[in-house]
Every structure is written in structure tokens, then in C-alpha cells.
Enzyme design. Structure first.
Site, PDB file in Angstrom:
ATOM      1  N   ASP A  13       0.814  -1.228   0.000  1.00  0.00           N
ATOM      2  CA  ASP A  13       0.000   0.000   0.000  1.00  0.00           C
ATOM      3  C   ASP A  13       0.838   1.265   0.000  1.00  0.00           C
ATOM      4  O   ASP A  13       0.470   2.271   0.601  1.00  0.00           O
ATOM      5  CB  ASP A  13      -0.962   0.013   1.200  1.00  0.00           C
ATOM      6  CG  ASP A  13      -1.854  -1.204   1.201  1.00  0.00           C
ATOM      7  OD1 ASP A  13      -2.370  -1.535   0.125  1.00  0.00           O
ATOM      8  OD2 ASP A  13      -2.008  -1.831   2.258  1.00  0.00           O
ATOM      9  N   LYS A  16       1.695   2.286  -5.020  1.00  0.00           N
ATOM     10  CA  LYS A  16       2.314   1.806  -6.257  1.00  0.00           C
ATOM     11  C   LYS A  16       1.403   2.017  -7.456  1.00  0.00           C
ATOM     12  O   LYS A  16       1.879   2.382  -8.528  1.00  0.00           O
ATOM     13  CB  LYS A  16       2.653   0.309  -6.139  1.00  0.00           C
ATOM     14  CG  LYS A  16       3.695  -0.003  -5.087  1.00  0.00           C
ATOM     15  CD  LYS A  16       3.947  -1.500  -4.992  1.00  0.00           C
ATOM     16  CE  LYS A  16       2.781  -2.304  -4.472  1.00  0.00           C
ATOM     17  NZ  LYS A  16       2.444  -2.066  -3.063  1.00  0.00           N
ATOM     18  N   GLY A  40      -4.460  -4.650  -4.097  1.00  0.00           N
ATOM     19  CA  GLY A  40      -5.483  -3.675  -4.459  1.00  0.00           C
ATOM     20  C   GLY A  40      -4.774  -2.405  -4.873  1.00  0.00           C
ATOM     21  O   GLY A  40      -4.273  -1.681  -4.031  1.00  0.00           O
ATOM     22  N   HIS A  41      -4.674  -2.176  -6.161  1.00  0.00           N
ATOM     23  CA  HIS A  41      -3.976  -0.980  -6.641  1.00  0.00           C
ATOM     24  C   HIS A  41      -5.001   0.082  -7.036  1.00  0.00           C
ATOM     25  O   HIS A  41      -5.798  -0.134  -7.936  1.00  0.00           O
ATOM     26  CB  HIS A  41      -3.059  -1.337  -7.808  1.00  0.00           C
ATOM     27  CG  HIS A  41      -1.888  -2.166  -7.375  1.00  0.00           C
ATOM     28  ND1 HIS A  41      -1.061  -2.818  -8.240  1.00  0.00           N
ATOM     29  CD2 HIS A  41      -1.412  -2.423  -6.143  1.00  0.00           C
ATOM     30  CE1 HIS A  41      -0.119  -3.457  -7.552  1.00  0.00           C
ATOM     31  NE2 HIS A  41      -0.328  -3.225  -6.279  1.00  0.00           N
ATOM     32  N   GLN A 223       2.124  -5.902  -3.209  1.00  0.00           N
ATOM     33  CA  GLN A 223       2.529  -5.958  -1.799  1.00  0.00           C
ATOM     34  C   GLN A 223       3.857  -5.193  -1.599  1.00  0.00           C
ATOM     35  O   GLN A 223       4.172  -4.331  -2.387  1.00  0.00           O
ATOM     36  CB  GLN A 223       2.623  -7.402  -1.288  1.00  0.00           C
ATOM     37  CG  GLN A 223       1.275  -8.115  -1.178  1.00  0.00           C
ATOM     38  CD  GLN A 223       0.810  -8.765  -2.463  1.00  0.00           C
ATOM     39  OE1 GLN A 223       1.592  -9.349  -3.193  1.00  0.00           O
ATOM     40  NE2 GLN A 223      -0.466  -8.689  -2.762  1.00  0.00           N
ATOM     41  N   ARG A 303      -5.852   0.792   8.095  1.00  0.00           N
ATOM     42  CA  ARG A 303      -4.432   0.389   8.157  1.00  0.00           C
ATOM     43  C   ARG A 303      -3.798   0.901   9.438  1.00  0.00           C
ATOM     44  O   ARG A 303      -4.154   1.967   9.928  1.00  0.00           O
ATOM     45  CB  ARG A 303      -3.687   0.959   6.966  1.00  0.00           C
ATOM     46  CG  ARG A 303      -4.173   0.381   5.648  1.00  0.00           C
ATOM     47  CD  ARG A 303      -3.394   0.970   4.471  1.00  0.00           C
ATOM     48  NE  ARG A 303      -3.995   0.536   3.218  1.00  0.00           N
ATOM     49  CZ  ARG A 303      -4.210   1.324   2.174  1.00  0.00           C
ATOM     50  NH1 ARG A 303      -3.870   2.597   2.212  1.00  0.00           N
ATOM     51  NH2 ARG A 303      -4.765   0.842   1.084  1.00  0.00           N
ATOM     52  N   LEU A 330       3.068  12.340   0.607  1.00  0.00           N
ATOM     53  CA  LEU A 330       3.710  13.414   1.371  1.00  0.00           C
ATOM     54  C   LEU A 330       2.631  14.316   1.977  1.00  0.00           C
ATOM     55  O   LEU A 330       2.763  14.799   3.106  1.00  0.00           O
ATOM     56  CB  LEU A 330       4.639  14.231   0.459  1.00  0.00           C
ATOM     57  CG  LEU A 330       5.488  15.278   1.171  1.00  0.00           C
ATOM     58  CD1 LEU A 330       6.535  14.616   2.074  1.00  0.00           C
ATOM     59  CD2 LEU A 330       6.178  16.213   0.185  1.00  0.00           C
TER      60      LEU A 330
HETATM   61  P1  IMP Z   1      -2.226 -12.751   2.157  1.00  0.00           P
HETATM   62  O1  IMP Z   1      -1.348 -12.224   1.079  1.00  0.00           O
HETATM   63  O2  IMP Z   1      -3.699 -12.537   1.891  1.00  0.00           O
HETATM   64  O3  IMP Z   1      -1.903 -14.147   2.533  1.00  0.00           O
HETATM   65  O4  IMP Z   1      -1.933 -11.867   3.469  1.00  0.00           O
HETATM   66  C1  IMP Z   1      -0.714 -11.933   4.148  1.00  0.00           C
HETATM   67  C2  IMP Z   1      -0.345 -10.585   4.732  1.00  0.00           C
HETATM   68  O5  IMP Z   1      -0.035  -9.702   3.667  1.00  0.00           O
HETATM   69  C3  IMP Z   1      -1.463  -9.891   5.516  1.00  0.00           C
HETATM   70  O6  IMP Z   1      -0.872  -9.122   6.540  1.00  0.00           O
HETATM   71  C4  IMP Z   1      -2.100  -8.991   4.498  1.00  0.00           C
HETATM   72  O7  IMP Z   1      -2.766  -7.902   5.096  1.00  0.00           O
HETATM   73  C5  IMP Z   1      -0.879  -8.549   3.730  1.00  0.00           C
HETATM   74  N1  IMP Z   1      -1.177  -8.158   2.346  1.00  0.00           N
HETATM   75  C6  IMP Z   1      -1.455  -8.959   1.305  1.00  0.00           C
HETATM   76  N2  IMP Z   1      -1.655  -8.250   0.189  1.00  0.00           N
HETATM   77  C7  IMP Z   1      -1.487  -6.969   0.519  1.00  0.00           C
HETATM   78  C8  IMP Z   1      -1.524  -5.757  -0.226  1.00  0.00           C
HETATM   79  O8  IMP Z   1      -1.759  -5.718  -1.450  1.00  0.00           O
HETATM   80  N3  IMP Z   1      -1.291  -4.620   0.480  1.00  0.00           N
HETATM   81  C9  IMP Z   1      -1.000  -4.631   1.798  1.00  0.00           C
HETATM   82  N4  IMP Z   1      -0.937  -5.746   2.530  1.00  0.00           N
HETATM   83  C10 IMP Z   1      -1.176  -6.899   1.896  1.00  0.00           C
HETATM   84 MG    MG Z   2      -2.962  -1.922  -1.853  1.00  0.00          MG
END
Ligand code: IMP
Ligand code: MG
Length: 422
Positions: A13, A16, A40-41, A223, A303, A330
Site C-alpha cells: 500500500d 504503487k 489492491g492498486h 505488496q 491500516r 507526502l
Molecule cells: P495474504 O497475502 O492474503 O496471505 O496476506 C498476508 C499478509 O499480507 C497480511 O498481513 C495482508 O494484510 C498482507 N497483504 C497482502 N496483500 C497486501 C496488499 O496488497 N497490500 C497490503 N498488505 C497486503
Molecule cells: Mg494496496
């Protein structure tokens, strides 16, 4: 633009989606190489908010080819839905999307297992997105996964699926979860497969041909660095290599064809889900949430927020080989009087310059802060570095220096235009 790997340099997050959208103007091909619809972009363009999960954000620009590489895990129903959703916005997806035939599939039993494992862990849960990502990569590593190429062969797929459902139903039964219907999954997956079929290809060959023709490729990381299965805060990580190396293995493009790595960092830190976040700060979180910021694009979760962590940032620069830095959000600090930056950790009386491997130790680290004066005014309208308040400019320069990479982009708002390119 040279062939560029864009990576999240924190906990995901980082903004990107927006930076990719800006860079895509100069790219020919945009590639996703890891993760799944846990990502989630968010891209905001002309007042419309698009949230992309599997399709590279490049799809929003006409004439760009988007590739979902072999390293991505794909929920075919979610992907077919995403294609339909974009079409409703009038976005053309006929000749500009390619899906790797080697990509693994996320199956309904992966989602149920993800949920069940989290439930059973209680307080020790990871806080996953419950999209089945961990179990899908688990099957891939165990060599028992189903792939896009299987889905393209209905008779073979149904046969393999039947065995997989039987095996997984016995596990689900033991966990006290309801069984999954082979018939329903088979029908819905084959239907999604028919929708995806025109896009499925050998994407490795496509990418190498594009390279031969001098096309410029942007690798869109999902991620962030500290969610990397190898380098992140294990076990509080996702199940793929989110760092720069993942762009090679997840696409079939060799390392020496990569020209630069651009790291994306927020001007502060956030994390969604469980696991250590050394600079976490409740006051900062409250302020950002009141501004309407920092709610997850996938799960809507608020978050966790903290100050910029330069120890983590330097480590991310090292692992990814970050040449250039994009600092985002920023403007999130526009109303802060005094801004803290973590320059070292303190653990058991020792000063650390590198995050410890063990998540519990990292959780016990006390940040050592330096303070920077805030600017207490809006930065939204700045389009050049010189148009930023002096304190904001200094802050951006200082954190890039601490991170050890050259500052090349500063983002001061979610819109495409709210960007300073240096
Ligand atoms: P998973 O990828 O769903 O297995 O989640 C594993 C960890 O990665 C958790 O803490 C999620 O919140 C985090 N996570 C997975 N995808 C994202 C993302 O796109 N943005 C932020 N955190 C993520
Ligand atoms: Mg995201």
C-alpha cells in the site's frame, strides 16, 4: 524508459498503483509477476476511482499491453469479473491483456483453508486478505497445483479438479468446514476459463519478443518488501517474492535485462494485517484516518500507521537494489507539527541498524527517533520540488538520503497530475 522494476519498499500500500499509472505513459508493456487478488492498486483518473487486483494498472492507458505473468496466482472468477468491471467503465481489453498459461489457479478450497487456518491461529493469526493466496502458493510449492493451462483443457481440468476436491474435502471435513461441490466449482471455473481463453498465452515468449523489438517493460510489484516470503517479517508475510528478484522468476525475463529498480515508499509507514511495525503510532493513525486516508483497498480494514522507518527503508534499498525512489503520500503529513523518523532500533540495550530476522525481536525493537519540523500547509498543488514548502522539501530529501536512494518522484495527491517528477 528503460526496463524498470517497481517495488513496494515497505509493507504494501505504498501507492504503487498511482506511480505505475504515471510511469506507464513511457512504457510499452506492464507486467505483474507475483501475488494475486490480495493486491489492491488504486488509481484515480478524472475523478473515477479504479481498484485493480490482478490486472496491471497499465490497462487504464490505451495502447499498453498488460501481462499477468507465470508467478501470479489467479482466481479465474475474480479475474473474469475484473475484466467485466473494466469493460463497464469503457476500457478496452481485447488485444492488450495476456495471461500466462503457467500461472497457478486459486481454488475455492484455498480460500476456505486460508480462512480456517486464520481462525485456528486465534491471536497468532497473520491477518491475511482471505483470498486463498497462501494455500494456492502452498500447492504450487508442493507440486499439486492446478494451472491456467489445465483450465484451458476442460476434460483434463475436470479430472484433476475432481481429485483435488476429494482430497481437500477430507481436510475441510476434519476442520469442521462444509464440503465443496465439485459440480459447482467445475461449472463456474470452466465458464470463467472460456472468458479468459482469448488472453491465455506463453507470456515468456511474448515478453522476449517484445524485448527484441526494443519495447520497454514496466514490472509492477504487488505488496511490499517486508511482506516478502523470504525477506519479510516471517511468518507475517504474504506467500510470494515481493522484492525485485520476483520480477525475474515471475515473468521469465532474465536479471541482466532489467535496467533499473524504482522503490515506492510512503512518507510514513502503514501496515494492514498483523505483524511487527516498529514505528506504529496511534496518534498518527487517528489523524490519517480522520483525513479519510489509510483504509485498505481490498478488505476496507483501517491500516495501522507509524512514522517513516529509515532502518527498514535502507534494508529495502539493499535487497531490491533500489536506484530511484518515489515518495508518496507526502500530503498525508501536511498537518503534522513535528515529524518523527526512525533512524535506528534499540533492542536489549543494543543499537541496531538492520531489522532482526525474528519477528518477535523486531516487535520488541524500540525506535530511535529524529524529529523534523512540519510544514503545516497543503502540498497538493506543488508540481515542482521548488514549489513545496521548504520543510517538506527538506523532509523528502532527508528520508531519501536515509533510505540510500535517489529521489525521483514525489506524490502529493491521488490524481495522476498530483505528482512531482524530478
Ligand atoms: P495474504 O497475502 O492474503 O496471505 O496476506 C498476508 C499478509 O499480507 C497480511 O498481513 C495482508 O494484510 C498482507 N497483504 C497482502 N496483500 C497486501 C496488499 O496488497 N497490500 C497490503 N498488505 C497486503
Ligand atoms: Mg494496496
Amino acid at each position: 524508459m528503460a526496463n524498470t522494476i517497481l517495488v513496494g519498499a515497505q509493507w504494501g500500500d505504498e501507492g504503487k498503483g498511482k506511480i505505475i499509472d504515471v510511469l506507464t505513459a513511457n512504457a510499452d508493456v506492464v507486467v505483474r509477476s507475483q501475488g494475486g487478488n490480495n493486491a489492491g492498486h488504486t488509481v484515480i483518473h478524472r475523478g473515477t476511482k479504479y481498484i485493480l487486483h490482478l490486472i496491471p494498472s497499465g490497462i487504464l492507458r490505451r495502447g499498453k499491453v498488460c501481462v499477468i505473468g507465470n508467478g501470479v496466482v489467479i482466481d479465474p472468477i475474480a479475474l473474469a469479473g475484473e475484466i467485466d468491471g473494466l469493460r463497464k467503465f469503457g476500457i478496452k481489453i481485447d488485444r492488450n491483456l495476456l495471461i500466462s498459461d503457467c500461472a497457478h489457479l486459486v481454488m475455492p478450497y484455498h480460500r476456505v483453508l486460508d480462512e480456517q487456518r486464520e481462525l485456528r491461529k486465534g491471536h497468532a493469526k497473520i491477518g491475511t486478505t482471505k483470498r486463498g493466496i497462501g494455500p494456492a502458493y502452498g500447492d504450487k510449492a508442493a507440486r499439486t497445483g492446478l494451472r491456467m493451462s489445465d483450465l484451458m483443457q476442460p476434460v483434463l481440468f475436470s479430472k484433476k479438479l475432481e481429485a483435488k476436491i476429494r482430497e481437500n474435502n477430507s481436510i475441510l471435513q476434519a476442520l469442521g468446514a462444509p464440503a465443496i461441490s465439485y459440480r459447482e466449482v467445475n461449472e463456474s471455473y470452466l465458464a470463467a476459463g472460456r472468458k479468459l481463453q482469448p488472453f491465455v498465452a506463453n507470456t515468456v515468449v511474448y515478453l522476449h519478443r517484445a524485448l527484441q523489438r526494443g519495447k520497454e517493460i514496466l514490472f509492477e510489484g504487488a505488496q511490499g518488501t517486508f511482506l516478502d516470503i523470504d525477506h519479510g517479517t516471517y511468518p507475517y508475510v504474504t506467500s510470494s517474492n515481493t522484492t525485485a528478484g520476483g520480477a525475474c522468476t515471475g515473468s521469465g525475463v532474465p536479471p541482466h535485462r532489467m535496467d533499473r529498480v524504482l522503490g515506492v515508499m510512503k512518507a510514513y509507514a502503514t501496515r494492514v494485517g498483523e505483524g511487527p511495525l516498529p514505528t506504529e503510532d496511534q496518534g498518527l493513525a487517528e489523524m490519517l484516518h480522520k483525513m479519510g486516508r489509510e483504509f485498505g483497498a481490498v478488505t476496507g480494514r483501517a491500516r495501522r500507521c507509524g512514522w517513516f522507518d529509515a532502518v527498514a527503508a535502507r534494508y529495502a534499498t539493499m535487497i531490491n537494489g533500489i536506484d530511484e525512489l518515489a515518495i508518496t503520500n507526502l500530503d498525508g503529513l501536511d498537518q503534522v507539527d513535528s515529524i518523527k523518523v526512525c533512524v535506528a532500533y534499540r533492542l536489549n540495550g543494543k543499537r541496531l541498524q538492520v531489522p532482526p530476522c525474528d519477528a518477535t525481536q523486531l516487535d520488541n525493537c524500540e525506535p530511535v527517533y529524529e524529529e523534523f519540523p512540519g510544514w503545516n500547509q497543503s502540498t497538493h498543488s506543488a508540481r515542482k520540488l521548488s514549489q513545496l514548502p521548504l520543510a517538506a522539501r527538506n523532509y523528502a530529501k532527508c528520508i531519501s538520503k536515509l533510505a540510500g536512494a535517489r529521489l525521483s518522484i514525489v506524490s502529493v495527491g491521488p490524481e495522476r497530475g498530483e505528482t512531482i517528477i524530478i
